[in-house]
Design a protein around this motif. Structure first.
Motif, PDB file in Angstrom:
ATOM      1  N   GLN A   1     -15.531 -44.578 -19.507  1.00 31.62           N
ATOM      2  CA  GLN A   1     -17.023 -45.383 -19.306  1.00 31.62           C
ATOM      3  C   GLN A   1     -17.343 -44.239 -19.163  1.00 31.62           C
ATOM      4  OE1 GLN A   1     -18.207 -48.559 -20.369  1.00 31.62           O
ATOM      5  NE2 GLN A   1     -15.886 -49.714 -20.723  1.00 31.62           N
ATOM      6  N   PRO A   2     -17.562 -43.556 -20.308  1.00 31.88           N
ATOM      7  CA  PRO A   2     -18.582 -41.895 -19.951  1.00 31.88           C
ATOM      8  C   PRO A   2     -19.711 -42.422 -18.596  1.00 31.88           C
ATOM      9  CG  PRO A   2     -18.079 -42.287 -22.399  1.00 31.88           C
ATOM     10  CD  PRO A   2     -18.017 -42.992 -21.530  1.00 31.88           C
ATOM     11  N   ILE A   3     -20.549 -43.517 -19.196  1.00 28.43           N
ATOM     12  CA  ILE A   3     -22.069 -43.739 -18.597  1.00 28.43           C
ATOM     13  C   ILE A   3     -21.981 -43.606 -16.713  1.00 28.43           C
ATOM     14  CG2 ILE A   3     -21.852 -45.609 -19.014  1.00 28.43           C
ATOM     15  CD1 ILE A   3     -25.150 -45.914 -19.714  1.00 28.43           C
ATOM     16  N   LEU A   4     -19.946 -44.513 -16.721  1.00 27.89           N
ATOM     17  CA  LEU A   4     -20.163 -44.253 -15.331  1.00 27.89           C
ATOM     18  C   LEU A   4     -19.446 -42.797 -14.435  1.00 27.89           C
ATOM     19  CD1 LEU A   4     -18.497 -48.364 -15.065  1.00 27.89           C
ATOM     20  CD2 LEU A   4     -20.776 -47.040 -15.001  1.00 27.89           C
ATOM     21  N   PHE A   5     -18.301 -42.457 -15.229  1.00 24.32           N
ATOM     22  CA  PHE A   5     -17.754 -41.363 -14.987  1.00 24.32           C
ATOM     23  C   PHE A   5     -17.557 -40.314 -16.216  1.00 24.32           C
ATOM     24  CE2 PHE A   5     -14.238 -38.845 -13.897  1.00 24.32           C
ATOM     25  CZ  PHE A   5     -14.790 -39.263 -12.016  1.00 24.32           C
ATOM     26  N   ALA A   6     -18.413 -39.244 -15.980  1.00 23.88           N
ATOM     27  CA  ALA A   6     -18.280 -38.024 -17.081  1.00 23.88           C
ATOM     28  C   ALA A   6     -17.337 -37.315 -16.548  1.00 23.88           C
ATOM     29  CB  ALA A   6     -19.128 -36.824 -17.138  1.00 23.88           C
ATOM     30  N   SER A   7     -16.316 -36.878 -18.314  1.00 19.01           N
ATOM     31  CA  SER A   7     -14.979 -36.505 -17.888  1.00 19.01           C
ATOM     32  C   SER A   7     -15.436 -34.792 -17.582  1.00 19.01           C
ATOM     33  CB  SER A   7     -14.632 -36.375 -19.466  1.00 19.01           C
ATOM     34  OG  SER A   7     -14.681 -35.582 -20.240  1.00 19.01           O
ATOM     35  N   PRO A   8     -14.165 -33.622 -17.357  1.00 23.23           N
ATOM     36  CA  PRO A   8     -14.707 -32.101 -16.660  1.00 23.23           C
ATOM     37  C   PRO A   8     -15.157 -31.995 -18.192  1.00 23.23           C
ATOM     38  CG  PRO A   8     -11.998 -32.723 -16.825  1.00 23.23           C
ATOM     39  CD  PRO A   8     -13.444 -34.119 -16.724  1.00 23.23           C
ATOM     40  N   LEU A   9     -14.581 -32.365 -19.596  1.00 23.82           N
ATOM     41  CA  LEU A   9     -14.778 -31.669 -21.247  1.00 23.82           C
ATOM     42  C   LEU A   9     -16.708 -31.991 -20.808  1.00 23.82           C
ATOM     43  CD1 LEU A   9     -12.037 -32.686 -22.812  1.00 23.82           C
ATOM     44  CD2 LEU A   9     -12.223 -30.019 -22.211  1.00 23.82           C
ATOM     45  N   GLN A  10     -16.933 -33.229 -20.931  1.00 24.76           N
ATOM     46  CA  GLN A  10     -18.254 -33.403 -21.379  1.00 24.76           C
ATOM     47  C   GLN A  10     -18.579 -33.059 -20.191  1.00 24.76           C
ATOM     48  OE1 GLN A  10     -17.527 -37.815 -20.498  1.00 24.76           O
ATOM     49  NE2 GLN A  10     -17.568 -38.308 -22.233  1.00 24.76           N
ATOM     50  N   VAL A  11     -18.791 -32.656 -19.106  1.00 23.27           N
ATOM     51  CA  VAL A  11     -19.799 -32.278 -17.847  1.00 23.27           C
ATOM     52  C   VAL A  11     -19.752 -30.489 -18.117  1.00 23.27           C
ATOM     53  CG1 VAL A  11     -19.858 -31.346 -15.665  1.00 23.27           C
ATOM     54  CG2 VAL A  11     -18.881 -33.792 -16.058  1.00 23.27           C
ATOM     55  N   GLY A  12     -18.649 -30.050 -19.062  1.00 26.69           N
ATOM     56  CA  GLY A  12     -18.845 -29.013 -19.100  1.00 26.69           C
ATOM     57  C   GLY A  12     -19.500 -28.437 -20.378  1.00 26.69           C
ATOM     58  N   LYS A  13     -19.168 -29.091 -21.409  1.00 28.40           N
ATOM     59  CA  LYS A  13     -20.266 -29.800 -22.758  1.00 28.40           C
ATOM     60  C   LYS A  13     -21.738 -29.035 -22.807  1.00 28.40           C
ATOM     61  CE  LYS A  13     -21.235 -31.390 -27.148  1.00 28.40           C
ATOM     62  NZ  LYS A  13     -20.739 -33.047 -28.602  1.00 28.40           N
ATOM     63  N   GLU A  14     -21.967 -30.790 -21.681  1.00 24.71           N
ATOM     64  CA  GLU A  14     -23.768 -30.588 -20.396  1.00 24.71           C
ATOM     65  C   GLU A  14     -24.396 -29.151 -20.608  1.00 24.71           C
ATOM     66  OE1 GLU A  14     -26.853 -32.557 -21.084  1.00 24.71           O
ATOM     67  OE2 GLU A  14     -25.233 -33.840 -21.991  1.00 24.71           O
ATOM     68  N   LEU A  15     -23.483 -28.420 -18.864  1.00 22.07           N
ATOM     69  CA  LEU A  15     -23.741 -27.925 -18.639  1.00 22.07           C
ATOM     70  C   LEU A  15     -24.027 -26.566 -19.592  1.00 22.07           C
ATOM     71  CD1 LEU A  15     -24.064 -26.618 -16.020  1.00 22.07           C
ATOM     72  CD2 LEU A  15     -22.062 -25.925 -15.558  1.00 22.07           C
ATOM     73  N   ALA A  16     -23.401 -26.671 -20.539  1.00 24.55           N
ATOM     74  CA  ALA A  16     -23.396 -25.217 -21.403  1.00 24.55           C
ATOM     75  C   ALA A  16     -24.725 -25.344 -22.091  1.00 24.55           C
ATOM     76  CB  ALA A  16     -22.464 -24.919 -22.818  1.00 24.55           C
ATOM     77  N   GLY A  17     -24.908 -26.311 -22.412  1.00 24.30           N
ATOM     78  CA  GLY A  17     -26.276 -26.614 -23.041  1.00 24.30           C
ATOM     79  C   GLY A  17     -27.174 -26.531 -22.079  1.00 24.30           C
TER      80      GLY A  17
END
Length: 464
Positions: free
Chosen positions: A30-46
């Motif tokens: 459930q990304p809305i509850l617990f984001a993965s490091p790949l999703q966090v990395g993508k968000e941070l890059a943006g």
């Protein structure tokens, strides 16, 4: 090789926990509850490519850094003053205890009521950092070796040199440790205060908005940014502290005049008494002694008889229970004797060379440099004192005492750790540089008194 293995091991641990994080995210699903490091990395890059990201990071860093710097200034300043003033320490004990005891949330609410959100982060950061720095600074000042302070007193170190070369090294580890512990806590408390106060352009505000919009990846991204800034600021502050506490600053030395004209007269010890508990030194009688200028005298009595205590009284390091010590000059005037003491154990700033240690005592110049080479080799003179052997240290003590401008020279077991040839060489040096001054020596060996051509003094010397 060891350094490479260490970095490789740290990298492996980081990769391991990233894999654990990724596995947890996949398990929850459930990304809305617990984001993965790949999703966090993508968000941070943006976020990193936007101007607002750097503006937020700059504003939050500025607020937190301001609080840390204020805490450093006030914490170290008051810590130093309190270390020397028990009255100030007692006065500050209650408010500092209150700062430590009250929860951060209470401070945050009060500051919001009084000042709004503009100063909230600065004040909360200050409150978190100040107490630890205050206590550690006070501990560092009091951690100075008392024997070194006595040496500095005998050789009249300037206040500046005493602060730089005695107090500064003692404070280093304490303040460094406080900084390492405090910077991370300052960031956590500072960002928490921003979440409460929501000042414009703050990491706390962005974390709050990410929570409102249920954007867990962005929340994690800002958290990662905060952790990275906390780590970077911590390393930067510790590095600056290491530089400030270890950078070499020129030694000014004391203002005493070398090779001052020697005074005529005599050292008078009248009615001296000293006790430690029930033990009275010098028996039940008071100590009366007279030593004329230019004489060389050896005090030879069993250990524990009070010889070193007498030297400490003459050097002003201890006070007698009764009696007086004075120098009577040729005009019959009495004054405090000007003494130099070669301590029984070596007392030097061990990170400095002998030349630098002598300069701290106001001993410098071509004549002093030449004299040092009479007892120590060029290679030995280049070493810091911490690398000296026992015999080298004894020679260094003799050098400092004999090259001083003092009228009364006190040598406490000056030949310890020296072989026969070195003892003779040191004795010749002592006689050469006595220059008409009064010399008192503590020794247990008659052959050493013969080397110095010293009179064994026992008149009115009651050790029973």
């Amino acid at each position: 090789m060891k350094k490479e293995k260490f970095h490789l091991r740290k990298t492996g641990m980081l990769v391991f926990w990233l894999l654990v994080w990724q596995a947890l995210a996949l398990g929850i699903g459930q990304p809305i509850l617990f984001a993965s490091p790949l999703q966090v990395g993508k968000e941070l890059a943006g976020l990193v490519v936007t101007a607002d990201f750097w503006k937020v990071l700059l504003f939050s860093t500025g607020r937190i850094l301001t609080g840390i710097l204020l805490a450093f200034a006030l914490g170290t300043g008051l810590g130093i003053l309190a270390a020397f003033s028990s009255c100030l320490e007692e006065l500050l004990q209650f408010p500092v205890a209150v700062l430590q005891a009250i929860p951060v949330a209470c401070y945050a609410v009060l500051v919001l009521i009084w000042y709004g959100s503009n100063f909230l982060t600065v004040i909360i950061t200050f409150v978190i950092v100040f107490p630890n720095l205050y206590f550690q600074t006070m501990a560092g000042v009091r951690d100075v070796d008392g024997k070194l302070l006595e040496m500095a007193q005998v050789y009249h170190f300037s206040r500046r040199d005493k602060a730089l070369y005695l107090y500064r090294p003692a404070m280093h580890s304490h303040i460094r440790g406080a900084a390492r512990a405090s910077v991370g806590n300052a960031w956590k408390a500072g960002v928490a205060a921003e979440v409460i106060g929501l000042p414009a352009y703050s990491i706390g505000e962005q974390i709050y908005l990410a929570k409102v919009y249920l954007n867990t990846a962005e929340l994690f991204a800002w958290t990662v940014a905060m952790v990275c800034m906390s780590w970077f600021m911590g390393r930067l502050i510790v590095s600056l502290l290491d530089w400030a506490f270890t950078v070499h600053v020129s030694i000014r030395g004391s203002s005493r005049v070398q090779n001052a004209p020697q005074k005529n007269g005599m050292l008078q010890i009248t009615g001296l008494q000293k006790s430690y508990g029930e033990k009275a030194l010098w028996g039940k009688q008071t100590l009366h002694m007279t030593f004329p200028a230019g004489g060389t005298y050896a005090l030879m009595e069993p250990s524990g008889s009070g010889k070193t205590t007498l030297f400490r009284i003459l050097a002003g390091l201890e006070k007698a229970d009764a009696g007086s010590v004075c120098w009577c000059n040729g005009q019959g005037e009495k004054e405090i004797p000007d003494t130099a003491l070669a301590f029984e154990e070596e007392r030097f700033v061990e990170t400095l060379t002998l030349e630098e240690n002598l300069k701290l005592a106001g001993i410098a110049g071509t004549e002093a440099e030449t004299a040092c080479r009479e007892l120590l080799s060029e290679a030995e003179l280049q070493k810091p004192l911490g690398q000296y052997s026992l015999g080298m240290g004894r020679r260094a003590e003799v050098l400092r005492c004999m090259l001083s401008s003092a009228t009364v020279l006190l040598l406490d077991e000056p030949f310890n750790g020296m072989d026969e040839n070195t003892r003779k060489k040191a004795a010749d040096f002592i006689k050469k540089h006595q220059k008409g001054r009064l010399l008192l020596c503590i020794t247990h060996k008659r052959e050493e008194t013969a080397l110095l051509q010293a009179e064994i003094h026992k008149k009115n010397w009651n050790f029973s």
